[in-house]
Design a protein around this motif. Structure first.
Motif, PDB file in Angstrom:
ATOM      1  N   LYS A 159       0.834  -1.253  -0.004  1.00  0.00           N
ATOM      2  CA  LYS A 159      -0.203  -0.013   0.093  1.00  0.00           C
ATOM      3  C   LYS A 159       1.067   1.278   0.012  1.00  0.00           C
ATOM      4  N   THR A 160       0.732   1.951  -1.090  1.00  0.00           N
ATOM      5  CA  THR A 160       1.718   3.251  -1.346  1.00  0.00           C
ATOM      6  C   THR A 160       0.840   4.252  -1.926  1.00  0.00           C
ATOM      7  N   ALA A 161       1.412   5.632  -1.890  1.00  0.00           N
ATOM      8  CA  ALA A 161       0.580   6.702  -2.591  1.00  0.00           C
ATOM      9  C   ALA A 161       0.629   6.515  -4.049  1.00  0.00           C
ATOM     10  N   GLU A 162      -0.460   6.939  -4.831  1.00  0.00           N
ATOM     11  CA  GLU A 162      -0.399   6.913  -6.136  1.00  0.00           C
ATOM     12  C   GLU A 162       0.606   7.591  -6.838  1.00  0.00           C
ATOM     13  N   TYR A 163       1.133   7.100  -8.077  1.00  0.00           N
ATOM     14  CA  TYR A 163       2.230   8.054  -8.550  1.00  0.00           C
ATOM     15  C   TYR A 163       2.594   7.686 -10.059  1.00  0.00           C
ATOM     16  N   GLU A 180       3.929  12.084  -7.185  1.00  0.00           N
ATOM     17  CA  GLU A 180       3.245  11.381  -6.358  1.00  0.00           C
ATOM     18  C   GLU A 180       1.974  12.077  -5.474  1.00  0.00           C
ATOM     19  N   GLU A 181       1.043  11.427  -5.069  1.00  0.00           N
ATOM     20  CA  GLU A 181      -0.213  11.832  -4.544  1.00  0.00           C
ATOM     21  C   GLU A 181       0.374  12.255  -2.984  1.00  0.00           C
ATOM     22  N   TYR A 182      -0.090  13.490  -2.551  1.00  0.00           N
ATOM     23  CA  TYR A 182       0.080  13.915  -1.127  1.00  0.00           C
ATOM     24  C   TYR A 182      -0.594  12.992  -0.053  1.00  0.00           C
ATOM     25  N   LEU A 183       0.000  12.450   1.066  1.00  0.00           N
ATOM     26  CA  LEU A 183      -0.881  11.777   2.040  1.00  0.00           C
ATOM     27  C   LEU A 183      -0.466  12.692   3.215  1.00  0.00           C
ATOM     28  N   GLU A 184      -1.799  12.797   3.946  1.00  0.00           N
ATOM     29  CA  GLU A 184      -1.573  13.714   5.309  1.00  0.00           C
ATOM     30  C   GLU A 184      -1.843  12.570   6.335  1.00  0.00           C
ATOM     31  N   GLY A 185      -1.145  12.729   7.402  1.00  0.00           N
ATOM     32  CA  GLY A 185      -0.967  11.773   8.519  1.00  0.00           C
ATOM     33  C   GLY A 185       0.070  12.021   9.326  1.00  0.00           C
ATOM     34  N   VAL A 186       0.245  10.893  10.046  1.00  0.00           N
ATOM     35  CA  VAL A 186       1.366  10.617  11.070  1.00  0.00           C
ATOM     36  C   VAL A 186       2.339   9.742  10.567  1.00  0.00           C
ATOM     37  N   ILE A 244      15.636  -3.596   6.908  1.00  0.00           N
ATOM     38  CA  ILE A 244      14.872  -2.852   5.878  1.00  0.00           C
ATOM     39  C   ILE A 244      14.112  -2.081   6.996  1.00  0.00           C
ATOM     40  N   PHE A 245      14.067  -0.456   6.625  1.00  0.00           N
ATOM     41  CA  PHE A 245      13.344   0.493   7.547  1.00  0.00           C
ATOM     42  C   PHE A 245      12.365   1.006   6.554  1.00  0.00           C
ATOM     43  N   PHE A 246      11.084   0.939   7.149  1.00  0.00           N
ATOM     44  CA  PHE A 246       9.968   1.140   6.471  1.00  0.00           C
ATOM     45  C   PHE A 246       9.473   2.624   6.916  1.00  0.00           C
ATOM     46  N   GLY A 247       9.588   3.667   6.093  1.00  0.00           N
ATOM     47  CA  GLY A 247       9.019   4.891   6.402  1.00  0.00           C
ATOM     48  C   GLY A 247       7.571   4.895   6.110  1.00  0.00           C
ATOM     49  N   ILE A 248       6.639   5.060   7.192  1.00  0.00           N
ATOM     50  CA  ILE A 248       5.186   4.853   6.853  1.00  0.00           C
ATOM     51  C   ILE A 248       4.507   6.062   7.211  1.00  0.00           C
ATOM     52  N   MET A 249       3.052   6.183   6.747  1.00  0.00           N
ATOM     53  CA  MET A 249       2.365   7.176   7.101  1.00  0.00           C
ATOM     54  C   MET A 249       0.984   6.700   7.606  1.00  0.00           C
ATOM     55  N   ILE A 250       0.551   7.040   8.560  1.00  0.00           N
ATOM     56  CA  ILE A 250      -0.719   6.706   9.265  1.00  0.00           C
ATOM     57  C   ILE A 250      -1.781   7.690   8.870  1.00  0.00           C
ATOM     58  N   CYS A 251      -2.700   7.404   7.841  1.00  0.00           N
ATOM     59  CA  CYS A 251      -3.502   8.133   7.439  1.00  0.00           C
ATOM     60  C   CYS A 251      -4.865   7.778   7.675  1.00  0.00           C
ATOM     61  N   ARG A 252      -5.952   8.826   7.382  1.00  0.00           N
ATOM     62  CA  ARG A 252      -7.471   8.362   7.535  1.00  0.00           C
ATOM     63  C   ARG A 252      -7.702   7.030   6.888  1.00  0.00           C
ATOM     64  N   LYS A 253      -7.158   6.847   5.586  1.00  0.00           N
ATOM     65  CA  LYS A 253      -7.610   5.936   4.710  1.00  0.00           C
ATOM     66  C   LYS A 253      -6.711   4.766   4.903  1.00  0.00           C
ATOM     67  N   GLY A 254      -5.882   4.635   5.906  1.00  0.00           N
ATOM     68  CA  GLY A 254      -4.973   3.324   6.080  1.00  0.00           C
ATOM     69  C   GLY A 254      -3.550   3.599   6.267  1.00  0.00           C
ATOM     70  N   VAL A 255      -2.799   2.770   6.424  1.00  0.00           N
ATOM     71  CA  VAL A 255      -1.573   2.722   6.845  1.00  0.00           C
ATOM     72  C   VAL A 255      -0.587   2.653   5.378  1.00  0.00           C
ATOM     73  N   ALA A 273      -3.853  15.859  12.029  1.00  0.00           N
ATOM     74  CA  ALA A 273      -4.123  14.957  11.481  1.00  0.00           C
ATOM     75  C   ALA A 273      -4.394  13.682  12.211  1.00  0.00           C
ATOM     76  N   PHE A 274      -4.009  13.469  13.389  1.00  0.00           N
ATOM     77  CA  PHE A 274      -4.558  12.274  14.124  1.00  0.00           C
ATOM     78  C   PHE A 274      -6.010  12.544  14.777  1.00  0.00           C
ATOM     79  N   LYS A 275      -6.366  13.835  14.866  1.00  0.00           N
ATOM     80  CA  LYS A 275      -7.699  14.001  15.355  1.00  0.00           C
ATOM     81  C   LYS A 275      -8.707  13.902  14.429  1.00  0.00           C
ATOM     82  N   GLU A 276      -8.038  14.106  12.995  1.00  0.00           N
ATOM     83  CA  GLU A 276      -8.973  13.996  11.742  1.00  0.00           C
ATOM     84  C   GLU A 276      -9.246  12.407  11.752  1.00  0.00           C
ATOM     85  N   GLN A 277      -8.161  11.643  11.876  1.00  0.00           N
ATOM     86  CA  GLN A 277      -8.216  10.344  11.787  1.00  0.00           C
ATOM     87  C   GLN A 277      -9.265   9.521  12.825  1.00  0.00           C
ATOM     88  N   GLU A 278      -9.151  10.011  14.020  1.00  0.00           N
ATOM     89  CA  GLU A 278      -9.926   9.579  15.132  1.00  0.00           C
ATOM     90  C   GLU A 278     -11.453   9.853  14.816  1.00  0.00           C
TER      91      GLU A 278
END
Ligand code: AMP
Ligand code: GLY
Length: 432
Positions: free
Chosen positions: A116-120, A185-191, A268-279, A422-427
């Motif tokens: 799962k990754t941003a559209e690009y 790439e698509e911009y993702l908002e999150g933590v 392997i180091f995964f840089g992830i974004m926790i977003c409203r629509k998933g990780v 970003a986190f409050k929006e997610q909640e």
């Protein structure tokens, strides 16, 4: 056992310190190391960086294991070269290192294996890239394909900013060949969260999560740096996030590594974004993070050297990683001016009985005196029973350190307003 560690940062100092814990280890050669590794238990610096010279040294000194810190030697194929000479080395081969070395390679890998990754979209033609940004949504993220010392990603709020980034990358060639091809790439908002892990090619064991603070100023303002501080574990990475991470990112990555026949015995180091629509996966790094390593190894109970040996013998499936209770906080002390121009060559004073561990990065040992020699100078880590006590202790420890123009962020471990939003929006999304 003799170990060689390639690299010269705070990450490599932390690796040397952690590996020195193992009673089997008699000597650690740091190539080239820094002022901190020069003084660390069992350690000795050697002034070698060239791959051929490192191979000769490893043979002459009968080095039992070489560990690679930074990405450049990995993408240059150091692991392949060592293996050709039957030398034991921990890290991915040149092709697997492309997961960090080329954004286009890694995005296409993610897509192929359902990570799962941003559209690009990928571009090698300037006109096509400029045309594409006429029609995309903003903000948009523009990424240099190759390694650009952490500066190859630009978040563009307007078309004008996107035009400038494309021209800088593809026409002015500011990254000397590394940005002639780009990803838009698509911009993702999150933590964001950093999840380091170890693999032997058949199993991936994630480490405790971490939260990096990339920007130079408090409240996540100002330009990005290599990282100004870390807390571990990351308070946003709960069981639910880990479940999504495992299903949507880790397992498909493992399938990809196996299907591509990559020789991957390393980190392997995964840089992830926790977003409203998933990780979502933002990026792979094929090495430990800096300063993530300083925090994560400080709170690791397991013997890290044994973990690496299990990776090399492909026996991670029956290995468990143990962690100390509580949290860890790592604070970077930098030279004033970093990440732009800064002065160096200033003496560093560290008072006795400092209540934390000091890892050196941009530090030289000059006639027995530690001197600043880089942007990120030191990283102080402290562990506590909980996050609050770890942070308090780390800030108490910073007070024991002093050098001219020293700068550090006062809010490591605090959640910035943007993150909080970003986190409050997610909640609220989850409640709906
Ligand atoms: P990368 O090297 O791809 O991890 O990008 C560096 C930094 O840029 C990340 O740590 C994020 O802060 C940011 N970034 C990268 N990709 C995105 C994205 N698609 N949306 C929002 N921010 C991003
Ligand atoms: N701290 C982020 C990195 O090492 O890439």
């Amino acid at each position: 056992m003799k170990v060689m560690i390639i690299g010269s940062g705070g990450r490599e100092h932390a690796l040397a310190w952690k590996i020195a814990e193992n009673p089997k280890v008699s000597r650690i050669y740091c190539a080239p190391g820094n002022g901190g590794t020069a003084l660390e238990h069992k350690c000795e610096n050697i002034d070698i960086t060239d791959i051929k010279a490192l191979i000769s040294f490893a043979k002459a000194e009968s080095i039992d294991l070489t560990i690679v810190g930074p990405e450049e030697p990995l993408t240059n194929g150091i692991v392949d070269e060592f293996k050709k000479e039957n030398l034991n080395i921990f890290g991915p081969d040149k092709r697997a290192a492309m997961l960090e070395g080329s954004k286009i390679f890694s995005k296409n890998f993610m897509k192929k294996y359902g990570v799962k990754t941003a559209e690009y979209e990928c571009f090698k033609d300037v006109k096509e890239a400029l045309n594409y940004i006429n029609f995309c949504e903003y903000p948009v993220v523009i990424k240099a394909d190759g390694l650009a010392a952490g500066k190859g990603v630009v978040i563009c709020s307007t078309r004008e900013e996107a035009v400038k980034a494309i021209e800088d990358f593809m026409i002015s060639d500011i990254f000397k060949g590394a940005a002639l091809e780009i990803v838009i790439e698509e911009y993702l908002e999150g933590v964001e969260a950093s999840i380091l892990s170890i693999t032997d090619g058949s199993t991936i064991l994630p480490f405790l999560s971490a939260k990096d603070h990339k920007q130079i100023y408090e409240n996540d303002m100002g330009p990005n740096t290599g990282g100004m501080g870390v807390i571990a574990p990351n308070p946003y990475v709960d069981d639910e996030v880990m479940k999504s991470f495992n299903e949507d990112i880790l397992l498909p990555t493992l399938r990809g590594i196996q299907s591509e026949g990559m020789d991957y015995k390393g980190i392997i180091f995964f840089g992830i974004m926790i977003c409203r629509k998933g990780v979502y996966l933002l990026e792979y790094n094929v090495r430990m993070g800096d300063p993530e390593t300083q925090a994560v190894l400080s709170i690791m109970e397991s013997d890290f050297l044994e973990l690496m040996l299990s990776s090399l013998s492909e026996s991670l499936h029956d290995t468990e990683i143990r962690w100390k209770q509580g949290s860890c906080c790592a604070i970077v002390a930098a030279s004033g001016g970093y990440p732009a121009f800064y002065e160096k060559g200033y003496p560093i004073r560290i008072k006795e009985n400092i209540p934390g561990k000091v890892f050196a990065a941009g530090v030289n040992l000059n006639n027995g005196i530690l001197e600043t020699s880089g942007g990120r100078v030191l990283c102080v880590t402290a562990c506590g029973n909980d996050l609050t006590s770890a942070i308090e202790k780390a800030y108490e420890a910073v007070e024991f350190i002093d050098f001219k123009n020293m700068y550090y962020r006062k809010d490591i471990g605090k959640i910035s307003e943007n993150c909080e939003k970003a986190f409050k929006e997610q909640e609220s999304y989850e409640l709906v």
